[in-house]
Design an enzyme around this catalytic site. Structure first.
Site: not given
Length: 662
Positions: A109, A181, A318, A340, A381, A439, A449
């Site tokens: 790219q 950009y 996603r 990701r 990550c 937690n 979440k």
């Protein structure tokens, strides 16, 4: 070999280049992965090869700059084919040989720069299509580029493509009409006020992008594929104002109709594929979706383009749910892009093909390990500490096998157990409750979440696969240690919410208790503390019908502009506003009772109705057991929140660092 999702694993084409499956690695910026010559350093080579080994069909590298002089970018920042061509060829050619050994194709790219979207200090030459304010600092003005600079930049793209072809890349992707950009600023009339051939009509505003592809095809041949990173819609309400999914607003950037028209012009000019998303730096969460988005973020945009152009559509956002990915191939895209998700788990393609979905380490959408630290360190990550440093920071077998007792089954304890067992140690993990996750159990309750919940499930599966002894409802005390006969001990006993005390108020509860249902929230809710826990709890309760006010002592919520990665911060702020969560900053709670809270700020004291008061002011380390264990003649370590209350990333990273060295 089993193939659970055959639709994803059949070959496809971009131009005449055959790709072995319909899965591609989405481009993610390799900031910090260039050597002094602008070549690809060994870490980035290993990073891409690891994803090829994991079974991906096509790798599209992150942005490589075609001209470091255009904006005077720091030369140790991005790789650049034109900075020292021979050095770049030598590094890229050996990387591409390795990638091709796995049957994977690789496109580079190429980018022309940042324009008004440059972080202050990242460049020393502030330019734009027309005079524009900097995205992050309105006091910085970007001057209008000259025609000579524009034409030089176009030629640099062509030169970079020629060098890239010689370097063994199978194609190039132009980072042009995308994300706000520099070259996207030319394409958007909101930023481009020029009156020459590079401004005005849509054809003129796209002229740089069309001249680039024509020049590359002439120099590299008609069969050398050129993809385009393309944002169909800007999703902007105004300068520095994004529009949320489902929100009604007037688009001030590129709307869908203009996006369709632009796509047709660009494809007619010669682009062989469109790599599709949406957004600009002014609506940055669209380009880098936080956890607050639904999965399949850009499917509607891919569907629109598939109906209007006849080149392959690559679609990320996603897309890691394989069933949704298969469905999307029918109407929204031709190739699935994974960004990701391949940082968290480079073996995602292999695991999907084998049907081992419960072994895929999930991406949290937190941005903490990737873009959140890009100003200070190369992309990595939050849940995979070895990402981007696979060969120098991977796990090696332990030479001296030991028995480790881990006390606490939160994220830190589970990561330490996983790493130690992977290296060959014997591990016993004790958790005092009947659930693993610490937690993350309350933190993972809101639907947005859900990836936190998936991470806990992944750890549970890893502990099972590694045959780790897990003892639940096991409250370890100092007197119990000898019964386990450990060689070394790791304490990961977590933290406890801090609850302030006010005379006359019995309705103060922790956010944790509200989230897990130990306490119920009423109609009128005041949350003390505007950090991430307080704001996310407020957003969740507002969605359930509560009237929520968040009270924060500091002058900003979420730790200020640098408390969270920008895209997460911007989107959560916008969601709170959209869901009518009231925010009072620079405000202190001075008293409370069972029906109201008295606060004080610059306007003086005033009351807020509250049938529920929620404390989200922080957590206190549970380190008493660690302090007691220091007296024993056994090595003992303290990790996670019991050492220092921090975020998920550092719970994992610090545990990984410790366990990989023991």
């Amino acid at each position: 070999m089993a193939n659970y999702y055959p639709e994803l694993f059949t070959p496809t084409y971009i131009g005449k280049v055959k790709i072995k499956n319909k899965l591609s690695m989405a481009p993610m910026g390799p900031v910090g992965y260039a050597d002094a010559n602008g070549a690809l350093n060994q870490r980035i080579q290993d990073y891409y090869v690891e994803r090829a080994k994991g079974g991906i069909g096509l790798i599209i590298t992150g942005i490589c700059n075609v001209d470091m002089e255009t904006e005077k970018m720091a030369k140790a920042g991005l790789p650049s084919p034109t900075q020292t061509p021979l050095a770049f060829i030598h590094s890229a050619y050996q990387m591409n040989e390795r990638i091709h050994a796995y049957g994977t194709k690789v496109f580079i790219q190429l980018t022309g720069g940042l324009g008004r979207s440059a972080l202050p200090g990242f460049v020393s030459k502030y330019i734009a299509p027309s005079e524009n304010e900097n995205r992050f600092d309105p006091n910085i003005l970007h001057r209008e580029m000259t025609k000579e600079e524009i034409q030089t930049l176009i030629q640099k793209f062509v030169t970079a493509a020629v060098i890239s072809k010689k370097s063994g890349f199978d194609g190039v992707e132009i980072h042009a009409v995308h994300e706000g950009y520099l070259l996207d600023q030319f394409a958007i009339s909101f930023f481009n006020k020029r009156t020459d051939e590079y401004g005005g009509s849509l054809e003129n505003r796209l002229r740089i992008a069309t001249d680039i592809v024509k020049g590359i095809k002439k120099a590299c041949g008609a069969d050398f594929p050129v993809s385009l990173r393309y944002s169909l819609k800007s999703c902007m309400k105004g300068l520095r104002q994004g529009g949320l999914p489902g929100e009604e607003y007037e688009e001030v950037g590129r709307d869908i109709d203009e996006g369709i028209e632009a796509a047709k012009i660009l494809v007619d000019a010669g682009y062989d594929a469109l790599n599709v998303d949406a957004g600009t730096y002014d609506s940055w969460y669209w380009n880098h979706p936080p956890m607050y988005f639904e999965e399949g973020t850009y499917r509607e945009f891919g569907k629109i383009l598939k109906e209007n152009v006849n080149v392959p559509i690559i679609l990320a956002g996603r897309m890691e749910n394989p069933e949704m990915a298969v469905e999307s191939l029918n109407d929204s895209c031709d190739i699935i892009g994974l960004g990701r998700q391949l940082l968290t788990d480079p073996d995602y393609p292999k695991k999907v093909r084998a049907g081992k979905l419960d072994e895929i380490r999930p991406c949290l959408g937190c941005h903490e390990g990737c873009l959140g630290r890009i100003s200070n360190a190369p992309v990595s990550c939050a849940v995979n500490p070895a990402c981007g440093r696979e060969k120098i920071y991977g796990l090696t077998p332990a030479l001296n096998k030991k028995h480790f007792l881990i006390i606490g089954g939160g994220i830190a304890g589970m990561e330490a157990a996983r790493v130690l067992a992977t290296r060959g140690h014997k591990v016993t993990l004790c958790e005092k409750t009947n659930n693993l996750g610490g937690n993350l159990i309350p933190g993972g309750v809101p639907d947005f979440k859900r990836y936190d919940r998936a991470l806990v499930k992944w750890y549970e599966k890893q502990l099972e696969l590694l045959n780790i002894t897990v003892k639940m409802n096991c409250h370890v005390k100092l007197s119990d240690i000898d019964t386990y006969n450990p060689d070394e001990i790791i304490v990961a006993t977590g933290s406890t919410p801090i609850i302030p005390k006010f005379d006359g108020a019995k309705n103060i509860v922790s956010a944790n208790d509200i989230l897990v249902g130990k306490a119920d929230a009423g109609k009128e809710v005041v949350i003390i503390g505007g950090g991430l826990v307080g704001c996310e709890t407020g957003l969740w309760l507002a969605g359930k019908g509560s009237n929520v006010t968040v009270v924060e002592m500091a002058n900003d919520i979420l730790g200020g502009p640098h408390g969270l990665p920008h895209m997460n911060h911007y989107m959560l702020e916008d969601l709170l506003d959209y869901n009518n969560v009231k925010i009072q900053t620079n405000t202190m709670v001075v008293s409370a009772n069972n029906s109201s809270v008295t606060v004080k700020n610059a306007e003086g004291p005033h009351n807020i109705s509250a049938d529920t008061i929620i404390s989200a002011i922080g957590y206190k380390e549970n380190n008493s057991l660690y302090e007691e264990l220091l007296e024993k003649d056994i090595p003992v370590y303290n990790i996670g929140d019991s050492q220092k209350v921090h975020n998920i990333m550092y719970a994992i990273w610090n545990s990984y660092e410790l366990a990989k060295e023991l």
